[in-house]
Design a protein around this motif. Structure first.
Motif, PDB file in Angstrom:
ATOM      1  N   PHE A 145      21.224   0.157 -25.305  1.00 22.74           N
ATOM      2  CA  PHE A 145      22.630  -0.126 -24.465  1.00 22.74           C
ATOM      3  C   PHE A 145      22.197  -1.581 -23.974  1.00 22.74           C
ATOM      4  CE2 PHE A 145      23.391   4.567 -23.440  1.00 22.74           C
ATOM      5  CZ  PHE A 145      24.276   4.499 -24.550  1.00 22.74           C
ATOM      6  N   TRP A 148      21.862  -4.353 -27.147  1.00 22.84           N
ATOM      7  CA  TRP A 148      22.931  -4.424 -28.300  1.00 22.84           C
ATOM      8  C   TRP A 148      24.063  -4.265 -27.934  1.00 22.84           C
ATOM      9  CZ3 TRP A 148      18.084  -2.302 -30.157  1.00 22.84           C
ATOM     10  CH2 TRP A 148      17.284  -3.350 -30.687  1.00 22.84           C
ATOM     11  N   GLY A 149      24.231  -3.393 -26.692  1.00 22.96           N
ATOM     12  CA  GLY A 149      25.579  -3.038 -26.147  1.00 22.96           C
ATOM     13  C   GLY A 149      25.791  -3.843 -24.824  1.00 22.96           C
ATOM     14  N   LYS A 151      25.182  -3.739 -21.809  1.00 22.98           N
ATOM     15  CA  LYS A 151      25.107  -2.907 -20.638  1.00 22.98           C
ATOM     16  C   LYS A 151      23.854  -3.582 -19.584  1.00 22.98           C
ATOM     17  CE  LYS A 151      27.096   1.319 -21.713  1.00 22.98           C
ATOM     18  NZ  LYS A 151      27.443   2.504 -20.988  1.00 22.98           N
TER      19      LYS A 151
END
Length: 168
Positions: A145, A148-149, A151
């Motif tokens: 997360f 790559w996300g 967050k």
């Protein structure tokens, strides 16, 4: 792949690398005994394959276990990754996560202090290996997360630790 050719019962204790080799062989995990003090195996976790290395230090009777979930942290993600690392390590009772300075590789590390004889039981070998894989599985999504996300570390950890409620 090497085979250990050694079989131990639940009541046996053995040299740590020998016991781990027997455990890996019993589970059908291809392993490589790199020396009398080091063994490596690849284990399929829930999210990824993990490279597991065990290193025996007979001088101290310490078995160090490294579990590498094949996550590399890019330089531009180091700050949020270290923040997440601190939050994750607060959740652990055994071992800790770290990011190696060379290559930015995420690693879970744990050490077991063995008794004066320096022997490892089958139960303890299983517990050490299972703990490493379980912790990597538990926190792998949080690192995904953040890396790559995009967050925040707090949001990533909250998302990764959500327990499913009810029945499917």
């Amino acid at each position: 792949m090497r085979t250990s050719q050694k079989f131990f019962s639940a009541n046996d204790d053995a040299a740590p690398v020998d016991m781990l080799a027997a455990l890996f062989e019993a589970r059908g995990w291809p392993f490589e005994a790199l020396s009398r003090e080091e063994i490596s195996v690849e284990i399929q976790g829930s999210w990824a394959k993990y490279q597991l290395r065990a290193i025996w230090r007979s001088d101290d009777n310490v078995l160090q276990l490294l579990c590498l979930p094949d996550v590399r942290v890019a330089k531009d993600k180091l700050t949020p990754a270290y923040e997440l690392l601190a939050k994750v390590n607060e959740q652990l009772w055994l071992g800790h996560f770290d990011i190696w300075s060379k290559g930015g590789v995420l690693v879970y590390r744990n050490a077991a202090l063995l008794g004066d004889e320096g022997l490892l039981s089958l139960d303890r070998a299983q517990a050490i290996v299972e703990t490493a894989v379980e912790e990597c599985d538990r926190f792998y999504p949080a690192f995904q997360f953040v890396l790559w996300g995009d967050k925040t570390p707090a949001d990533a950890l909250d998302s990764a630790l959500v327990d499913a409620a009810g029945e499917a």
